[in-house]
Design a protein around this motif. Structure first.
Motif, PDB file in Angstrom:
ATOM      1  N   ALA A 117       0.479  -9.444   5.758  1.00  0.00           N
ATOM      2  CA  ALA A 117      -0.680 -10.305   6.164  1.00  0.00           C
ATOM      3  C   ALA A 117      -2.036  -8.626   6.668  1.00  0.00           C
ATOM      4  O   ALA A 117      -3.277  -8.836   6.394  1.00  0.00           O
ATOM      5  CB  ALA A 117      -0.735 -10.965   7.153  1.00  0.00           C
ATOM      6  N   ASN A 118      -1.105  -8.036   7.891  1.00  0.00           N
ATOM      7  CA  ASN A 118      -2.045  -7.124   8.613  1.00  0.00           C
ATOM      8  C   ASN A 118      -2.302  -5.848   7.738  1.00  0.00           C
ATOM      9  O   ASN A 118      -2.972  -5.453   8.289  1.00  0.00           O
ATOM     10  CB  ASN A 118      -1.467  -7.502   9.578  1.00  0.00           C
ATOM     11  CG  ASN A 118      -1.430  -7.856  11.055  1.00  0.00           C
ATOM     12  OD1 ASN A 118      -2.254  -7.122  11.903  1.00  0.00           O
ATOM     13  ND2 ASN A 118      -1.130  -9.577  11.260  1.00  0.00           N
ATOM     14  N   ALA A 119      -1.196  -6.033   7.023  1.00  0.00           N
ATOM     15  CA  ALA A 119      -1.310  -4.552   5.997  1.00  0.00           C
ATOM     16  C   ALA A 119      -2.964  -5.014   4.999  1.00  0.00           C
ATOM     17  O   ALA A 119      -3.932  -3.975   5.489  1.00  0.00           O
ATOM     18  CB  ALA A 119      -0.202  -3.904   6.075  1.00  0.00           C
TER      19      ALA A 119
ATOM     20  N   ALA B 154      -3.969   3.564   0.830  1.00  0.00           N
ATOM     21  CA  ALA B 154      -2.970   3.766  -0.420  1.00  0.00           C
ATOM     22  C   ALA B 154      -1.845   3.725   0.183  1.00  0.00           C
ATOM     23  O   ALA B 154      -0.937   2.479  -0.299  1.00  0.00           O
ATOM     24  CB  ALA B 154      -3.171   5.669  -0.551  1.00  0.00           C
ATOM     25  N   GLY B 155      -2.174   3.728   1.615  1.00  0.00           N
ATOM     26  CA  GLY B 155      -0.966   2.756   2.684  1.00  0.00           C
ATOM     27  C   GLY B 155      -0.794   1.321   2.269  1.00  0.00           C
ATOM     28  O   GLY B 155       0.090   0.913   1.592  1.00  0.00           O
ATOM     29  N   VAL B 156      -2.020   0.234   2.120  1.00  0.00           N
ATOM     30  CA  VAL B 156      -2.477  -0.430   1.735  1.00  0.00           C
ATOM     31  C   VAL B 156      -1.323  -0.979   0.796  1.00  0.00           C
ATOM     32  O   VAL B 156      -0.962  -2.065   1.021  1.00  0.00           O
ATOM     33  CB  VAL B 156      -3.706  -1.009   2.338  1.00  0.00           C
ATOM     34  CG1 VAL B 156      -4.065  -2.051   2.115  1.00  0.00           C
ATOM     35  CG2 VAL B 156      -4.481  -1.042   4.378  1.00  0.00           C
ATOM     36  N   LEU B 157      -2.198  -0.468  -0.340  1.00  0.00           N
ATOM     37  CA  LEU B 157      -1.309  -0.647  -1.516  1.00  0.00           C
ATOM     38  C   LEU B 157       0.276  -0.451  -1.934  1.00  0.00           C
ATOM     39  O   LEU B 157       0.820  -1.141  -2.869  1.00  0.00           O
ATOM     40  CB  LEU B 157      -2.295   0.410  -3.501  1.00  0.00           C
ATOM     41  CG  LEU B 157      -3.634   0.060  -3.027  1.00  0.00           C
ATOM     42  CD1 LEU B 157      -3.796   1.708  -3.719  1.00  0.00           C
ATOM     43  CD2 LEU B 157      -4.117  -1.881  -3.397  1.00  0.00           C
ATOM     44  N   VAL B 158       0.605   0.160  -0.944  1.00  0.00           N
ATOM     45  CA  VAL B 158       2.182   0.469  -1.247  1.00  0.00           C
ATOM     46  C   VAL B 158       2.745  -0.241  -0.390  1.00  0.00           C
ATOM     47  O   VAL B 158       3.672  -1.576  -1.073  1.00  0.00           O
ATOM     48  CB  VAL B 158       2.475   1.894  -0.436  1.00  0.00           C
ATOM     49  CG1 VAL B 158       4.307   1.885  -0.553  1.00  0.00           C
ATOM     50  CG2 VAL B 158       1.539   3.100  -0.597  1.00  0.00           C
TER      51      VAL B 158
ATOM     52  N   ALA C 119       9.159   0.063   1.588  1.00  0.00           N
ATOM     53  CA  ALA C 119       8.079   0.662   0.919  1.00  0.00           C
ATOM     54  C   ALA C 119       6.791  -0.397   1.746  1.00  0.00           C
ATOM     55  O   ALA C 119       6.481   0.739   2.117  1.00  0.00           O
ATOM     56  CB  ALA C 119       7.979  -0.665   0.236  1.00  0.00           C
ATOM     57  N   MET C 120       7.448  -1.234   2.747  1.00  0.00           N
ATOM     58  CA  MET C 120       6.418  -1.535   4.044  1.00  0.00           C
ATOM     59  C   MET C 120       7.157  -0.240   5.134  1.00  0.00           C
ATOM     60  O   MET C 120       5.680   0.135   5.953  1.00  0.00           O
ATOM     61  CB  MET C 120       7.436  -2.484   4.125  1.00  0.00           C
ATOM     62  CG  MET C 120       6.319  -3.221   6.301  1.00  0.00           C
ATOM     63  SD  MET C 120       4.581  -3.812   5.644  1.00  0.00           S
ATOM     64  CE  MET C 120       4.338  -3.428   7.115  1.00  0.00           C
ATOM     65  N   LEU C 121       7.624   0.453   5.052  1.00  0.00           N
ATOM     66  CA  LEU C 121       7.743   1.146   5.949  1.00  0.00           C
ATOM     67  C   LEU C 121       7.508   2.800   5.663  1.00  0.00           C
ATOM     68  O   LEU C 121       6.557   3.370   6.759  1.00  0.00           O
ATOM     69  CB  LEU C 121       9.442   1.604   6.475  1.00  0.00           C
ATOM     70  CG  LEU C 121      10.766   0.698   7.572  1.00  0.00           C
ATOM     71  CD1 LEU C 121      11.836   1.257   6.741  1.00  0.00           C
ATOM     72  CD2 LEU C 121      10.123   0.600   8.416  1.00  0.00           C
ATOM     73  N   ILE C 122       6.933   3.614   4.890  1.00  0.00           N
ATOM     74  CA  ILE C 122       6.843   4.159   3.595  1.00  0.00           C
ATOM     75  C   ILE C 122       4.536   3.043   3.941  1.00  0.00           C
ATOM     76  O   ILE C 122       3.842   4.740   3.924  1.00  0.00           O
ATOM     77  CB  ILE C 122       7.253   4.272   2.370  1.00  0.00           C
ATOM     78  CG1 ILE C 122       8.437   4.719   2.338  1.00  0.00           C
ATOM     79  CG2 ILE C 122       6.242   5.089   1.294  1.00  0.00           C
ATOM     80  CD1 ILE C 122       8.854   4.659   0.912  1.00  0.00           C
ATOM     81  N   GLY C 123       4.791   2.829   3.849  1.00  0.00           N
ATOM     82  CA  GLY C 123       3.119   2.369   3.975  1.00  0.00           C
ATOM     83  C   GLY C 123       2.360   2.473   4.922  1.00  0.00           C
ATOM     84  O   GLY C 123       1.516   3.085   5.308  1.00  0.00           O
TER      85      GLY C 123
END
Length: 291
Positions: free
Chosen positions: A96-98, A132-136, A259-263
């Motif tokens: 949610a925060n992302a 882009a990180g949010v999309l990941v 994916a969360m860590l990469i984003g």
């Protein structure tokens, strides 16, 4: 209010965003059957009670200056708070925060349109990489109504932060926050009545804690966005995502996937890069001034 450096403004935003995570965490502890509009009204009520003592000793002269802007921000804030409760209770805290942290990117075109801010290539690049990180993190194939609610929150956060510059600068931070909550209470109370749920005062303490934490965030936003151009500091908002990951893991056993860590890395690293660019630019300006 005196101007502060870009670095200090970004530091304030980082602190504010980390504190705001605990407000979100408290919201996530609510029971599934909690009346949302009642809870949002309780948050505003407790915010007014918290802020009033800080305003009693301040000058009452021109206290209602800029009331239309306070009213606009208040109702945008109320709208966002409702969707924030929905989003936080429907998905992992870090996810949610992302999505909430799409706000700094949304602020870039808004600032250009509303305040004719010139976007630097660095701020645009940082914003795009962060988004882009949010999309990941959210993976567009998994976009659902909860994610849409979180995107609504991002838009309201962006609008609220930009509208800070429309507020009278002679008003203290406490006065600004008090008015924002006070003028939004009639609408919040009306929604709570319309909701038609029996009044339940049990969530009041949770609402008070959530209000206290979110007021710290709101105060840092008022100070920072009054003092520096939003395109130079908005990326500092991404820092709270690290706090959301940590709190989600420790408090709710929400283990982030790859994916969360990469984003998250894609969101945070541009922030660090932008801060270094701004520091280098300030150093060059000081050298030119000395020469």
């Amino acid at each position: 209010m005196p101007k502060i450096s870009v670095g200090l403004a970004m530091t304030l935003l980082i602190v504010g965003n980390l504190v705001a995570v605990f407000s979100d965490a408290l919201i996530k502890t609510l029971d599934a059957d909690t009346a949302i509009f009642q809870f949002v009204f309780f948050r505003q009520l407790t915010a007014v009670l918290i802020l009033t003592p800080f305003c009693l000793s301040t000058s009452k002269k021109s206290f209602i200056d800029g009331l239309k802007w306070h009213a606009l921000r208040a109702h945008i804030w109320l709208f966002g708070a409702i969707f924030m409760v929905i989003a936080i209770n429907s998905m992992p805290l870090a996810t949610a925060n992302a999505i909430f942290y799409a706000a700094p990117l949304i602020m870039l075109p808004m600032a250009m349109m509303l305040f004719s801010e010139k976007l630097t290539k660095h701020s645009v690049a940082a914003g795009m990489l962060g988004f882009a990180g949010v999309l990941v993190v959210i993976r567009p194939t998994e976009l659902n109504w909860a994610a849409m609610a979180a995107l609504v929150v991002a838009v309201t956060l962006a609008a609220n932060n930009l509208l800070i510059r429309k507020l009278p600068t002679h008003q203290t931070v406490a006065q600004t926050l008090l008015l924002t909550n006070l003028v939004g209470m009639p609408a919040a109370f009306g929604l709570a009545i319309w909701e038609g749920q029996p009044w339940d005062w049990a969530p009041l303490l949770t609402a008070a804690g959530s209000s206290a934490f979110i007021l710290v965030y709101a105060a840092t936003c008022v100070i920072a966005y009054r003092s520096a151009e939003s395109n130079k500091i908005a990326s500092a908002e991404y820092s709270g995502l690290l706090g959301a990951v940590g709190v989600g893991l420790l408090w709710f056993d929400e283990v982030p996937d790859l994916a969360m860590l990469i984003g998250t890395a894609m969101i945070i690293l541009p922030l660090v890069w932008l801060a270094r660019i701004e520091k280098m630019n300030q150093h060059k300006q000081r050298l030119q001034t000395e020469l």
